[in-house]
Design a protein around this motif. Structure first.
Motif: not given
Ligand SMILES: C[S@@+](CC[C@H](N)C(=O)[O-])C[C@H]1O[C@@H](n2cnc3c(N)ncnc32)[C@H](O)[C@@H]1O
Length: 221
Positions: A12, A16, A20, A30, A60, A62, A82-83, A110-111, A126
């Protein structure tokens, strides 16, 4: 965390971080130059609760500018989780130039396996929950939320609306109306949770596409 959970969390983060790095924080779909609706709903929730002294967490979050905007607005205790290390570093760099940056804490986690060390008056998400298309992942998220939310705390949650995209960043998403989001929270908190706000938003991506979002605020107690 067991080995297989570790592996999933690593994948994960890699996903991500790559998104980015490859697109840059201003070209991801987003991106928002001004997270206005988040600020509005968080301010509303704060006014009905502990005010700007209450701790806020953006899960999250970010590379979002939300944390910086909240400290600009006088919030005294803001956390971004955020992860993606790449996203957090981008947000941290942007915040470093602003007064009030010491009021922001950064959590790389990681949530779905995060164990909060404290409680928050406001939980903001969001466009994170909607990636959880498996019941077990939603349950892990809701476990973290239950452990992190203060008594009488508020949740501000935004996900793609039923007419929104069915994928984002190469991943499938679940889509929700306000009732669907509220039902997820009721599943976790039962009658203890009350819906206090709902909004529909048409987010325009940097490429000009329109993405309908559903927003809710819900409060415990
Ligand atoms: C669509 S982006 C939204 C970012 C931010 N909330 C915003 O509105 O700009 C989803 C974010 O959730 C993060 N994320 C996805 N799954 C996560 C997880 N399990 N734990 C923590 N962060 C996660 C990603 O790294 C990414 O920053």
């Amino acid at each position: 965390m067991d080995r297989s959970a570790d592996h999933v969390a690593g994948a994960r983060q890699e996903h991500w971080d790559t998104v980015y790095t490859d697109r840059g924080e201003r070209r991801v779909s987003w991106y928002q130059a001004d997270p206005r609706l988040s600020v509005e709903l968080i301010e509303e929730a704060a006014a009905a609760g502990e005010g700007r002294d209450g701790a806020v967490i953006d899960v999250g979050g970010g590379a979002s500018l939300l944390a910086s905007r909240l400290v600009d607005e006088g919030f005294r205790d803001v956390t971004v989780l955020d992860v993606s290390e790449v996203a957090l570093e981008t947000a941290r760099r942007a915040a470093a130039r602003r007064p009030g940056r010491e009021r922001i804490s950064w959590v790389h986690a990681d949530l779905l396996s995060w164990r909060p060390q404290r409680r928050y008056a406001i939980w903001h998400d969001r466009a994170v929950f909607h990636f959880l298309t498996e019941r077990a992942d939603r349950d892990a998220y809701l476990d973290a939320l239950r452990a992190a939310l203060a008594p009488r705390g508020a949740v501000v949650l935004a996900a793609f609306a039923p007419e929104g995209p069915d994928r984002c960043s190469g991943l499938p998403v679940a889509r929700y109306d306000a009732g669907g989001l509220a039902a997820e929270l009721s599943g976790a908190f039962g009658d203890a949770v009350t819906l206090t706000a709902r909004r529909s938003e048409r987010h325009v991506t940097p490429a000009g596409a329109v993405q309908p979002f559903t927003w809710i605020t819900a409060r415990l107690g």
